[in-house]
Design a protein around this motif. Structure first.
Motif, short mmCIF file in Angstrom:
data_model
loop_
_atom_site.label_atom_id
_atom_site.label_comp_id
_atom_site.label_asym_id
_atom_site.label_seq_id
_atom_site.Cartn_x
_atom_site.Cartn_y
_atom_site.Cartn_z
N TYR A 34 0.85 -1.19 0.00
CA TYR A 34 0.00 0.00 0.00
C TYR A 34 0.88 1.24 0.00
O TYR A 34 1.95 1.25 0.60
CB TYR A 34 -0.92 0.02 1.23
CG TYR A 34 -1.93 -1.09 1.22
CD1 TYR A 34 -3.10 -0.97 0.48
CD2 TYR A 34 -1.71 -2.26 1.92
CE1 TYR A 34 -4.03 -1.99 0.45
CE2 TYR A 34 -2.62 -3.29 1.90
CZ TYR A 34 -3.79 -3.16 1.17
OH TYR A 34 -4.70 -4.17 1.14
N TYR A 35 0.41 2.29 -0.64
CA TYR A 35 1.14 3.54 -0.76
C TYR A 35 0.36 4.65 -0.05
O TYR A 35 -0.85 4.70 -0.11
CB TYR A 35 1.31 3.92 -2.24
CG TYR A 35 1.99 2.87 -3.04
CD1 TYR A 35 3.38 2.84 -3.13
CD2 TYR A 35 1.26 1.89 -3.70
CE1 TYR A 35 4.02 1.85 -3.86
CE2 TYR A 35 1.90 0.90 -4.43
CZ TYR A 35 3.27 0.89 -4.51
OH TYR A 35 3.90 -0.08 -5.24
N SER A 36 1.10 5.54 0.59
CA SER A 36 0.49 6.66 1.27
C SER A 36 0.19 7.77 0.27
O SER A 36 1.00 8.07 -0.60
CB SER A 36 1.45 7.18 2.35
OG SER A 36 0.90 8.27 3.01
N GLN A 37 -0.99 8.37 0.39
CA GLN A 37 -1.37 9.48 -0.47
C GLN A 37 -1.87 10.63 0.38
O GLN A 37 -2.73 10.45 1.23
CB GLN A 37 -2.48 9.07 -1.44
CG GLN A 37 -2.93 10.21 -2.32
CD GLN A 37 -4.09 9.82 -3.21
OE1 GLN A 37 -4.51 8.67 -3.25
NE2 GLN A 37 -4.61 10.77 -3.94
N LYS A 38 -1.31 11.83 0.18
CA LYS A 38 -1.76 13.01 0.92
C LYS A 38 -3.14 13.41 0.43
O LYS A 38 -3.39 13.46 -0.76
CB LYS A 38 -0.78 14.16 0.71
CG LYS A 38 0.56 13.93 1.39
CD LYS A 38 1.52 15.05 1.09
CE LYS A 38 1.36 16.12 2.12
NZ LYS A 38 2.40 17.16 2.04
#
Length: 95
Positions: A34-38
């Protein structure tokens, strides 16, 4: 006596190689990445698809793996119950 000495030398060599492998062998990461997204200047959420290429300062890490369910529906700035940080502590992917 010479054979015993050579046997000990061979055993020490094998143990040394095994010890070096054990300390340098990377464990495989399991689970979905999973990737963090602002979503605004102070909050980030997790996405299954990488939203951008550059890491920006954030409350979350850039990438994690997790075996938890519904990770993409967690509240902002929340980690799942089972997660492993893959890289870049304290960073997030920007859009």
């Amino acid at each position: 006596m010479k054979k015993i000495r050579m046997g000990f030398i061979a055993l020490a060599a094998i143990a040394g190689v095994g010890g070096a492998y054990a300390t340098s062998h990377k464990t495989r990461l399991t689970g979905t990445v999973y990737y963090s997204q602002k979503i605004n200047s102070t909050q980030s959420v997790w996405r299954a698809v990488q939203p951008g290429t550059a890491c920006q300062p954030s409350a979350l890490d850039c990438t994690i793996t997790s075996t938890s369910a519904n990770v993409t529906s967690l509240p902002p700035n929340t980690y799942p119950a089972q997660f492993t940080v893959v890289n870049n502590a304290g960073k997030s992917h920007g859009m």
